[in-house]
Design a protein around this motif. Structure first.
Motif, PDB file in Angstrom:
ATOM      1  N   ALA A  67      36.157  41.578 -74.328  1.00  0.00           N
ATOM      2  CA  ALA A  67      36.331  40.158 -74.056  1.00  0.00           C
ATOM      3  C   ALA A  67      37.032  40.002 -72.721  1.00  0.00           C
ATOM      4  O   ALA A  67      37.928  40.776 -72.384  1.00  0.00           O
ATOM      5  N   ILE A  68      36.597  39.022 -71.954  1.00  0.00           N
ATOM      6  CA  ILE A  68      37.236  38.686 -70.680  1.00  0.00           C
ATOM      7  C   ILE A  68      37.819  37.287 -70.846  1.00  0.00           C
ATOM      8  O   ILE A  68      37.086  36.315 -71.018  1.00  0.00           O
ATOM      9  N   VAL A  69      39.137  37.188 -70.822  1.00  0.00           N
ATOM     10  CA  VAL A  69      39.818  35.904 -70.980  1.00  0.00           C
ATOM     11  C   VAL A  69      40.352  35.485 -69.612  1.00  0.00           C
ATOM     12  O   VAL A  69      41.171  36.190 -69.025  1.00  0.00           O
ATOM     13  N   ILE A  70      39.866  34.363 -69.126  1.00  0.00           N
ATOM     14  CA  ILE A  70      40.231  33.861 -67.807  1.00  0.00           C
ATOM     15  C   ILE A  70      41.221  32.713 -67.997  1.00  0.00           C
ATOM     16  O   ILE A  70      40.898  31.685 -68.573  1.00  0.00           O
ATOM     17  N   GLY A  71      42.433  32.891 -67.512  1.00  0.00           N
ATOM     18  CA  GLY A  71      43.466  31.872 -67.657  1.00  0.00           C
ATOM     19  C   GLY A  71      44.283  32.082 -68.919  1.00  0.00           C
ATOM     20  O   GLY A  71      44.053  33.036 -69.658  1.00  0.00           O
ATOM     21  N   PRO A  72      45.223  31.169 -69.178  1.00  0.00           N
ATOM     22  CA  PRO A  72      45.600  30.028 -68.345  1.00  0.00           C
ATOM     23  C   PRO A  72      46.393  30.462 -67.117  1.00  0.00           C
ATOM     24  O   PRO A  72      46.841  31.597 -67.041  1.00  0.00           O
ATOM     25  N   GLY A  73      46.534  29.555 -66.163  1.00  0.00           N
ATOM     26  CA  GLY A  73      47.267  29.845 -64.938  1.00  0.00           C
ATOM     27  C   GLY A  73      46.896  28.869 -63.852  1.00  0.00           C
ATOM     28  O   GLY A  73      45.990  28.054 -64.013  1.00  0.00           O
ATOM     29  N   SER A  74      47.581  28.946 -62.728  1.00  0.00           N
ATOM     30  CA  SER A  74      47.305  28.054 -61.607  1.00  0.00           C
ATOM     31  C   SER A  74      45.865  28.258 -61.151  1.00  0.00           C
ATOM     32  O   SER A  74      45.485  29.355 -60.741  1.00  0.00           O
ATOM     33  N   LEU A  75      45.068  27.199 -61.213  1.00  0.00           N
ATOM     34  CA  LEU A  75      43.624  27.318 -61.007  1.00  0.00           C
ATOM     35  C   LEU A  75      43.262  27.881 -59.643  1.00  0.00           C
ATOM     36  O   LEU A  75      42.505  28.856 -59.547  1.00  0.00           O
ATOM     37  N   TYR A  76      43.801  27.284 -58.590  1.00  0.00           N
ATOM     38  CA  TYR A  76      43.392  27.660 -57.243  1.00  0.00           C
ATOM     39  C   TYR A  76      44.233  28.769 -56.625  1.00  0.00           C
ATOM     40  O   TYR A  76      43.820  29.389 -55.652  1.00  0.00           O
ATOM     41  N   THR A  77      45.430  29.005 -57.160  1.00  0.00           N
ATOM     42  CA  THR A  77      46.309  30.006 -56.542  1.00  0.00           C
ATOM     43  C   THR A  77      46.505  31.264 -57.377  1.00  0.00           C
ATOM     44  O   THR A  77      46.989  32.269 -56.851  1.00  0.00           O
ATOM     45  N   SER A  78      46.136  31.235 -58.659  1.00  0.00           N
ATOM     46  CA  SER A  78      46.305  32.422 -59.501  1.00  0.00           C
ATOM     47  C   SER A  78      45.003  32.916 -60.114  1.00  0.00           C
ATOM     48  O   SER A  78      44.845  34.112 -60.336  1.00  0.00           O
ATOM     49  N   ILE A  79      44.078  32.010 -60.419  1.00  0.00           N
ATOM     50  CA  ILE A  79      42.856  32.407 -61.125  1.00  0.00           C
ATOM     51  C   ILE A  79      41.693  32.645 -60.174  1.00  0.00           C
ATOM     52  O   ILE A  79      41.149  33.755 -60.092  1.00  0.00           O
ATOM     53  N   ILE A  80      41.303  31.623 -59.437  1.00  0.00           N
ATOM     54  CA  ILE A  80      40.119  31.726 -58.576  1.00  0.00           C
ATOM     55  C   ILE A  80      40.223  32.846 -57.537  1.00  0.00           C
ATOM     56  O   ILE A  80      39.225  33.545 -57.293  1.00  0.00           O
ATOM     57  N   PRO A  81      41.378  33.078 -56.899  1.00  0.00           N
ATOM     58  CA  PRO A  81      41.422  34.131 -55.868  1.00  0.00           C
ATOM     59  C   PRO A  81      40.941  35.500 -56.349  1.00  0.00           C
ATOM     60  O   PRO A  81      40.389  36.269 -55.562  1.00  0.00           O
ATOM     61  N   ASN A  82      41.126  35.805 -57.628  1.00  0.00           N
ATOM     62  CA  ASN A  82      40.652  37.097 -58.144  1.00  0.00           C
ATOM     63  C   ASN A  82      39.150  37.256 -57.980  1.00  0.00           C
ATOM     64  O   ASN A  82      38.643  38.352 -57.722  1.00  0.00           O
ATOM     65  N   PHE A  83      38.417  36.144 -58.129  1.00  0.00           N
ATOM     66  CA  PHE A  83      36.962  36.201 -58.080  1.00  0.00           C
ATOM     67  C   PHE A  83      36.421  36.157 -56.656  1.00  0.00           C
ATOM     68  O   PHE A  83      35.211  36.245 -56.447  1.00  0.00           O
TER      69      PHE A  83
ATOM     70  N   MET B 140      42.563  16.068 -62.096  1.00  0.00           N
ATOM     71  CA  MET B 140      41.347  16.764 -62.527  1.00  0.00           C
ATOM     72  C   MET B 140      41.242  16.795 -64.048  1.00  0.00           C
ATOM     73  O   MET B 140      42.243  16.999 -64.743  1.00  0.00           O
ATOM     74  N   ASP B 141      40.025  16.591 -64.570  1.00  0.00           N
ATOM     75  CA  ASP B 141      39.814  16.752 -66.005  1.00  0.00           C
ATOM     76  C   ASP B 141      39.279  18.153 -66.284  1.00  0.00           C
ATOM     77  O   ASP B 141      39.080  18.962 -65.349  1.00  0.00           O
ATOM     78  N   ALA B 142      39.047  18.466 -67.559  1.00  0.00           N
ATOM     79  CA  ALA B 142      38.641  19.817 -67.931  1.00  0.00           C
ATOM     80  C   ALA B 142      37.298  20.202 -67.317  1.00  0.00           C
ATOM     81  O   ALA B 142      37.096  21.360 -66.913  1.00  0.00           O
ATOM     82  N   ALA B 143      36.367  19.254 -67.234  1.00  0.00           N
ATOM     83  CA  ALA B 143      35.066  19.544 -66.635  1.00  0.00           C
ATOM     84  C   ALA B 143      35.218  19.906 -65.161  1.00  0.00           C
ATOM     85  O   ALA B 143      34.517  20.791 -64.649  1.00  0.00           O
ATOM     86  N   GLN B 144      36.130  19.251 -64.484  1.00  0.00           N
ATOM     87  CA  GLN B 144      36.356  19.551 -63.074  1.00  0.00           C
ATOM     88  C   GLN B 144      37.009  20.912 -62.886  1.00  0.00           C
ATOM     89  O   GLN B 144      36.766  21.593 -61.893  1.00  0.00           O
ATOM     90  N   HIS B 145      37.838  21.313 -63.844  1.00  0.00           N
ATOM     91  CA  HIS B 145      38.392  22.670 -63.799  1.00  0.00           C
ATOM     92  C   HIS B 145      37.260  23.693 -63.902  1.00  0.00           C
ATOM     93  O   HIS B 145      37.239  24.681 -63.159  1.00  0.00           O
ATOM     94  N   LEU B 146      36.333  23.448 -64.818  1.00  0.00           N
ATOM     95  CA  LEU B 146      35.176  24.346 -64.954  1.00  0.00           C
ATOM     96  C   LEU B 146      34.326  24.328 -63.695  1.00  0.00           C
ATOM     97  O   LEU B 146      33.847  25.377 -63.233  1.00  0.00           O
ATOM     98  N   ASP B 147      34.131  23.154 -63.120  1.00  0.00           N
ATOM     99  CA  ASP B 147      33.341  23.037 -61.892  1.00  0.00           C
ATOM    100  C   ASP B 147      33.955  23.865 -60.758  1.00  0.00           C
ATOM    101  O   ASP B 147      33.235  24.450 -59.944  1.00  0.00           O
TER     102      ASP B 147
END
Length: 222
Positions: free
Chosen positions: A82-98, A130-137
């Motif tokens: 399983a790959i669990v992404i988050g929780p965490g700062s969206l733009y500064t902790s999560i996205i940079p990994n990808f 931002m709403d949840a859909a925008q986080h996914l976007d």
């Protein structure tokens, strides 16, 4: 790192000293600088500045543009159940990994269930409004399009962004929940992602997840 001769060696020793469960594997061993563009088109440089930006962020990139990945991290992603992404700062902790070269490909090649744990509260500046859909976007717009199987969101029951009393790490006294109303959930489902709406917020600190509640939902999902 100086004593052990490497950053990864230092991580292993620190984990042993702290009796950590699991292993920390950095996505890259290169020094990188995070850059962002906010909703007003302003460039922002550096993780700390992005996290406290004036307005919400719409795009991030790293310098150098495609740093080499740490191969053990790629191997772990490919071999994961399983790959669990988050929780965490969206733009500064999560996205940079990808944004590290090869990480998105490793997620794509893995047969693991790919689960996104959406934040329960927005961060002032970085994800404000931002709403949840925008986080996914934001995730799909940074390389994860078509790669997420499940999203776990905190149901709010309203399309209206509101605040609740609490204190976040940035010192905010009003917490802005990430809206996951019925219409927002339907938006996410329309992309092919299964949505699990659950009560996972920490009532004493509403900007964070309750660890036990979140673990319970993850066990059920898996």
């Amino acid at each position: 790192a100086d004593i052990e001769g490497s950053f990864t060696g230092a991580l292993d020793v620190a984990a042993e000293l702290l009796q950590a469960r699991g292993r920390v594997l950095p996505c890259t061993l290169e020094d990188v600088t995070l850059h962002a563009t906010d909703a007003a088109g302003r460039p922002v440089r550096g993780q700390a500045n992005i996290a406290t930006s004036e307005g919400p962020v719409v795009r991030v990139c790293i310098e150098p543009e495609a740093p080499a990945a740490h191969e053990p991290a790629l191997q772990a992603i490919r071999a994961a159940d399983a790959i669990v992404i988050g929780p965490g700062s969206l733009y500064t902790s999560i996205i940079p990994n990808f944004l590290v070269d090869g990480v998105v490909d490793a997620v794509r090649e893995s047969s693991a269930a790919r689960i996104y744990v959406c934040n329960v509260a927005n961060q002032r500046g970085e994800t404000q409004g931002m709403d949840a859909a925008q986080h996914l976007d934001a995730l799909t717009g940074h390389g994860l399009g078509g790669l997420l199987d499940i999203a776990i969101v905190q149901g709010t029951g309203s399309d209206v962004i509101h605040t609740v009393p609490g204190v976040c790490e940035d010192g905010s006294v009003d917490v802005e929940p990430v809206v996951a109303s019925e219409s927002v959930v339907e938006q996410i489902r329309s992309t092919g992602v299964r949505v699990v709406v659950a009560d996972v917020v920490d009532r004493a600190a509403p900007c964070r997840h309750d660890p036990e509640l979140l673990c319970r939902v993850l066990r059920e999902v898996l």
